[in-house]
Design an enzyme around this catalytic site. Structure first.
Site, PDB file in Angstrom:
ATOM      1  N   TRP A 186       0.824  -1.202   0.000  1.00  0.00           N
ATOM      2  CA  TRP A 186       0.000   0.000   0.000  1.00  0.00           C
ATOM      3  C   TRP A 186       0.863   1.258   0.000  1.00  0.00           C
ATOM      4  O   TRP A 186       0.522   2.259  -0.634  1.00  0.00           O
ATOM      5  CB  TRP A 186      -0.921  -0.017   1.223  1.00  0.00           C
ATOM      6  CG  TRP A 186      -1.787   1.192   1.377  1.00  0.00           C
ATOM      7  CD1 TRP A 186      -2.922   1.488   0.681  1.00  0.00           C
ATOM      8  CD2 TRP A 186      -1.597   2.288   2.288  1.00  0.00           C
ATOM      9  NE1 TRP A 186      -3.450   2.687   1.101  1.00  0.00           N
ATOM     10  CE2 TRP A 186      -2.660   3.203   2.086  1.00  0.00           C
ATOM     11  CE3 TRP A 186      -0.631   2.579   3.255  1.00  0.00           C
ATOM     12  CZ2 TRP A 186      -2.783   4.380   2.815  1.00  0.00           C
ATOM     13  CZ3 TRP A 186      -0.754   3.757   3.986  1.00  0.00           C
ATOM     14  CH2 TRP A 186      -1.814   4.639   3.756  1.00  0.00           C
ATOM     15  N   HIS A 187       1.981   1.200   0.702  1.00  0.00           N
ATOM     16  CA  HIS A 187       2.882   2.355   0.714  1.00  0.00           C
ATOM     17  C   HIS A 187       3.565   2.550  -0.633  1.00  0.00           C
ATOM     18  O   HIS A 187       3.867   3.674  -1.032  1.00  0.00           O
ATOM     19  CB  HIS A 187       3.954   2.187   1.808  1.00  0.00           C
ATOM     20  CG  HIS A 187       3.447   2.476   3.184  1.00  0.00           C
ATOM     21  ND1 HIS A 187       2.984   1.504   4.026  1.00  0.00           N
ATOM     22  CD2 HIS A 187       3.318   3.653   3.859  1.00  0.00           C
ATOM     23  CE1 HIS A 187       2.604   2.051   5.172  1.00  0.00           C
ATOM     24  NE2 HIS A 187       2.786   3.352   5.094  1.00  0.00           N
TER      25      HIS A 187
END
Length: 384
Positions: A311-312
């Protein structure tokens, strides 16, 4: 102008909060005022880049279309639509590795998780009422949290935005909001800047001493910067009469790694727990992926934290960071369930102190991985 940056934004914010205070004080409807401000800021901030504005509009239209179709179709089709809702975020992360940054606009990661939450809760039957375009835009573009969270839940947010509090309750919330806003500004503008100066002044010598200094300073910088932004977002929301959930709760007092993830980036960790971990675990148990429930839980923790890493962004440092915390969570799960030493001593003060010390150092090492600095460090060492 950018969200929570620069004199122009804060002067504008002051005017907005004064008007918002008056609206809430007299117990009037606030939703149209807030959506007007949110859309005005979208025009000013995203409008600086036609490409970014077009990507945002494309994203909003695509995701809202999926929501509309999802509320009119079968369970099987809803599952497919949930998968489609993840596509823009995946494309954004993949193209971030190239010079062509497709779907690159402020807040895509947070908006994606908000939309995926709606889609999953429609599929689960938790959201039955029709989500109209106004409510959808209000939720996704709510200006205090649009760029960096916290990640709110649609039902909770929309209930807040549509209701009026009593004057007494609002004044109490607004007072808390002012405190949080000022504290957040102090964290982000003063403390994070101060720590960053020390961090920036470090010279990469390729030594253990340098690594230790960097990892601790980076951890402090990251906390004051991100917690500061989150406090400003929550404080602003509170003054506007919205009880946006807190994102941090004294994370450096955590006594174990599970405790840490209930205190650090709380809205992300609870989102992952509800929509990734629990689903992966139940599916693993249902499919009998592993014979023992503990092994299924270990598997679910690693998948859950890998999703957090991806997600990052799709880079080695982020993926390793996610895997590292997945292993820590899995190892602690085994330790909790299997260790008689833990069960015997977990409530003793000396054990809590030792566990806190170990946890904090493991957390700091994790942020060192997250920063990407180990690879720069390796290059310096190889040159010697």
């Amino acid at each position: 102008m950018n969200y929570f940056e620069g004199n122009e934004f804060f002067l504008f914010l002051l005017a907005v909060l004064i008007i918002g205070f008056i609206i809430n004080y007299f117990e009037k409807n606030k939703e149209y005022f807030i959506i007007f401000v949110s859309l005005f800021l979208v025009g000013n901030i995203y409008g600086k880049s036609i490409t970014m504005l077009l990507y945002l509009m494309l994203f909003l239209i695509f995701q809202y279309s999926l929501i509309v179709f999802s509320q009119k179709t079968t369970k099987a089709c809803q599952t497919i639509l949930v998968g489609l809702s993840v596509v823009p975020l995946i494309l954004n992360k993949l193209f971030a590795l190239t010079q062509f940054h497709f779907m690159a606009f402020i807040g895509i990661s947070y908006m994606s998780f908000k939309t995926i939450q709606i889609m999953l809760e429609i599929s689960d039957g938790l959201i039955k009422e029709k989500i109209n375009l106004k409510d959808y835009l209000q939720f996704l573009l709510f200006f205090p949290s649009v760029s960096s969270g916290p990640i709110d839940r649609s039902s909770r947010f929309l209930e807040d935005i549509k209701s009026s509090m009593t004057r007494k309750d609002y004044l109490e919330l607004a007072g808390t909001g002012v405190f949080r806003l000022v504290l957040g500004m102090f964290y982000k503008i003063v403390l994070s800047t101060y720590v960053y100066q020390f961090l920036f002044s470090l010279t990469n010598t390729g030594t253990i001493v340098y690594s230790i200094k960097y990892m601790y300073l980076y951890t402090l910088y990251l906390f004051f910067d991100f917690a500061g932004y989150s406090l400003m977002a929550v404080g602003t929301s509170n003054i506007l009469g919205v009880q946006t959930p807190m994102n941090f709760n004294a994370p450096f007092l955590s006594v174990d790694i599970k405790d840490f993830w209930t205190r650090w980036h709380i809205t992300l960790s609870t989102w992952l727990r509800d929509f990734v971990f629990s689903r992966v675990l139940m599916r693993a148990i249902k499919k009998q992926l592993f014979k023992k429930r503990l092994h299924n839980a270990v598997y679910a923790y690693i998948v859950n934290m890998l999703v957090m890493g991806f997600w990052h962004g799709i880079s080695v440092s982020y993926i390793l960071y996610g895997f590292y915390h997945g292993v820590l969570m899995a190892a602690f799960e085994i330790y909790q369930k299997k260790s008689s030493f833990y069960k015997k001593n977990k409530n003793k003060n000396w054990y809590k102190l030792l566990s806190w010390f170990v946890t904090m150092n493991l957390v700091v090492i994790g942020f060192f991985i997250f920063s990407g600095e180990p690879y720069k460090l390796l290059k310096v060492i190889l040159r010697k």
